[in-house]
Design a protein around this motif. Structure first.
Motif, short mmCIF file in Angstrom:
data_model
loop_
_atom_site.label_atom_id
_atom_site.label_comp_id
_atom_site.label_asym_id
_atom_site.label_seq_id
_atom_site.Cartn_x
_atom_site.Cartn_y
_atom_site.Cartn_z
N GLU A 9 -19.91 -12.65 -8.97
CA GLU A 9 -19.75 -13.91 -9.69
C GLU A 9 -19.06 -13.69 -11.03
O GLU A 9 -18.22 -14.50 -11.45
N ILE A 10 -19.39 -12.58 -11.69
CA ILE A 10 -18.78 -12.29 -13.00
C ILE A 10 -17.27 -12.11 -12.84
O ILE A 10 -16.47 -12.64 -13.65
N GLN A 11 -16.85 -11.37 -11.80
CA GLN A 11 -15.42 -11.16 -11.58
C GLN A 11 -14.69 -12.49 -11.33
O GLN A 11 -13.58 -12.70 -11.84
N ILE A 12 -15.30 -13.36 -10.55
CA ILE A 12 -14.66 -14.63 -10.22
C ILE A 12 -14.52 -15.50 -11.46
O ILE A 12 -13.47 -16.11 -11.71
N ARG A 13 -15.59 -15.56 -12.28
CA ARG A 13 -15.51 -16.36 -13.51
C ARG A 13 -14.48 -15.78 -14.48
O ARG A 13 -13.72 -16.53 -15.11
N ASP A 14 -14.45 -14.45 -14.59
CA ASP A 14 -13.46 -13.82 -15.48
C ASP A 14 -12.03 -14.16 -15.03
O ASP A 14 -11.16 -14.47 -15.86
N TYR A 15 -11.79 -14.10 -13.72
CA TYR A 15 -10.44 -14.38 -13.23
C TYR A 15 -10.07 -15.85 -13.43
O TYR A 15 -8.93 -16.18 -13.77
#
Length: 413
Positions: free
Chosen positions: A125-131
């Protein structure tokens, strides 16, 4: 145009399938496996419309300028590669899993079939929000769309990619063999028709000279019996003249039969040299009609010099025999390149041919009553057979006022 199967250098996926067939095949595969799908050319440019693209990629990531640029770059990298086996990798945009399989037929790389847009446990989830922040998309909406993306274990996705690689290449190979067989059948049918026509016209055209020989021999016999020296000499002349014409017809038929229907690896020659060689053999006849020649700097072409000389020689003879008595004969020869062919164009200022006869002059033993075109009836059919044997074609442009322009298409490969 008579056409052999395209060579390895120039045949494409569209020689095997229509765009509609490719799209339907791709759509069905995507629906059956649950993965997104797209077919590209070998440079990564899409051939088909996307199938099964997820909302995350289609409506969110690709709607932002940076996201679209990242996706197109990732597609080009995957679509522009060559894969000896199905290859999976994470896209360089949002990190979903993609795969590529190369379609190779008869040793030529024709296209790439891309599948993917699946997720597994490696994305967080963190990677998706960062992107989402990086590309300027709404974080919550991006995450919701991400959770809609099909979840698939990596080993299952690899199995689907392997299946795609196997099925796509086997389908294309089967289509390739069917196409070759279809063209081979058409070629055999054409040869059988040619042989049948040759047999029929030979039987017909032999009747007249044989009949004349019989009549002249009877008259000669009578003249000898009566001791009429003048008639003896006259009928001997007729018999000899008729025998010369009959011999010329037989030689023309022999030359036609000796030319193969297909030359798989033709030699190369300089067309300018071949034309000059033909002119040298006909110099006396050309001088008799005060012929003026205008020849461009002709290129090398994929046909033997011997065969091209025969082609030029027959065309020059036709120009001489159909020249206008009140005009000096003019012959111009030039060349141009047209979509993989070298086109040799021979133009004269003779009597010309009306439209209804332009194709008929290439039929075996077809002779036009109002002109001398095709005096033996075998010259132009022989030209057609020679040019078609190397994968080319020949046709005539003409009318009653501008003479004849013969267009000879010779493949560059």
């Amino acid at each position: 145009m008579s056409r052999k199967f395209p060579t390895r250098q120039d045949f494409t996926l569209f020689d095997l399938f229509s765009l509609e067939q490719l799209q339907r095949l791709q759509d069905d595969f995507s629906a059956a496996t649950g993965v997104a799908s797209l077919i590209t050319d070998i440079n990564g440019k899409p051939i088909t419309n996307p199938s099964g693209f997820c909302r995350l990629c289609k409506d969110i990531v690709r709607k932002t300028p940076l996201g679209l640029r990242n996706c197109e770059n990732s597609d080009a990298i995957l679509g522009g590669g060559f894969y000896a086996a199905a290859t999976i990798r994470q896209c360089s945009s949002i990190g979903l899993w993609d795969a590529g399989a190369s379609i190779v037929v008869d040793g030529k790389h024709l296209a790439n079939w891309l599948i993917g847009q699946v997720r597994d446990e490696t994305q967080t989830e963190i990677q998706i929000r960062d992107y989402a922040r990086d590309i300027g998309a709404d974080e919550d909406e991006t995450l919701r769309a991400f959770l809609e993306v099909p979840y698939m274990r990596l080993d299952k996705f690899q199995a689907i990619a392997n299946f795609l690689n196997h099925v796509a290449n086997n389908i294309c190979h089967s289509a390739f063999l069917q196409k070759k067989q279809s063209l081979q059948n058409a070629k055999l049918e054409r040869i059988n028709e040619d042989i049948d026509q040759l047999a029929r016209v030979m039987a017909h055209h032999m009747q007249e000279p044989v009949r004349l020989q019989f009549i002249y021999s009877q008259k000669l016999e009578k003249a000898v019996h009566e001791g009429d020296g003048d008639d003896i000499e006259l009928f001997i002349h007729y018999i000899k003249s008729n025998a010369v014409d009959l011999k010329a017809l037989m030689l023309s038929i022999q030359f036609y039969l000796d030319t193969p229907y297909e030359i798989s690896s033709p030699e190369r020659c300089n067309a300018f040299d071949a034309f000059n060689s033909a002119v040298g053999a006909l110099r006396e006849k050309l001088d008799e009609v005060s012929a003026v020649l205008n020849v461009a700097d002709l290129p090398e072409v994929c046909i033997s010099g011997h065969l091209l000389k025969l082609v030029f020689k027959e065309l020059i003879i036709n120009s001489i025999e159909n020249s206008r008595p009140d005009h000096p004969l003019k012959i111009s020869v030039l060349s141009e390149n047209v979509e993989g062919y070298t086109v040799l164009k021979l133009q004269d200022n003779g009597v010309g041919i009306v439209a209804e006869y332009r194709d008929r002059v290439f039929n075996i033993c077809e002779r036009l009553e109002r002109t001398k075109f095709g005096k033996s009836g075998m010259g132009l059919p022989h030209i057609r057979k020679i040019i078609e044997s190397v994968g080319g074609c020949v046709f005539i442009e003409s009318d009653d006022t501008t003479g004849v322009c013969v267009n000879i298409y010779i493949p560059d490969n």
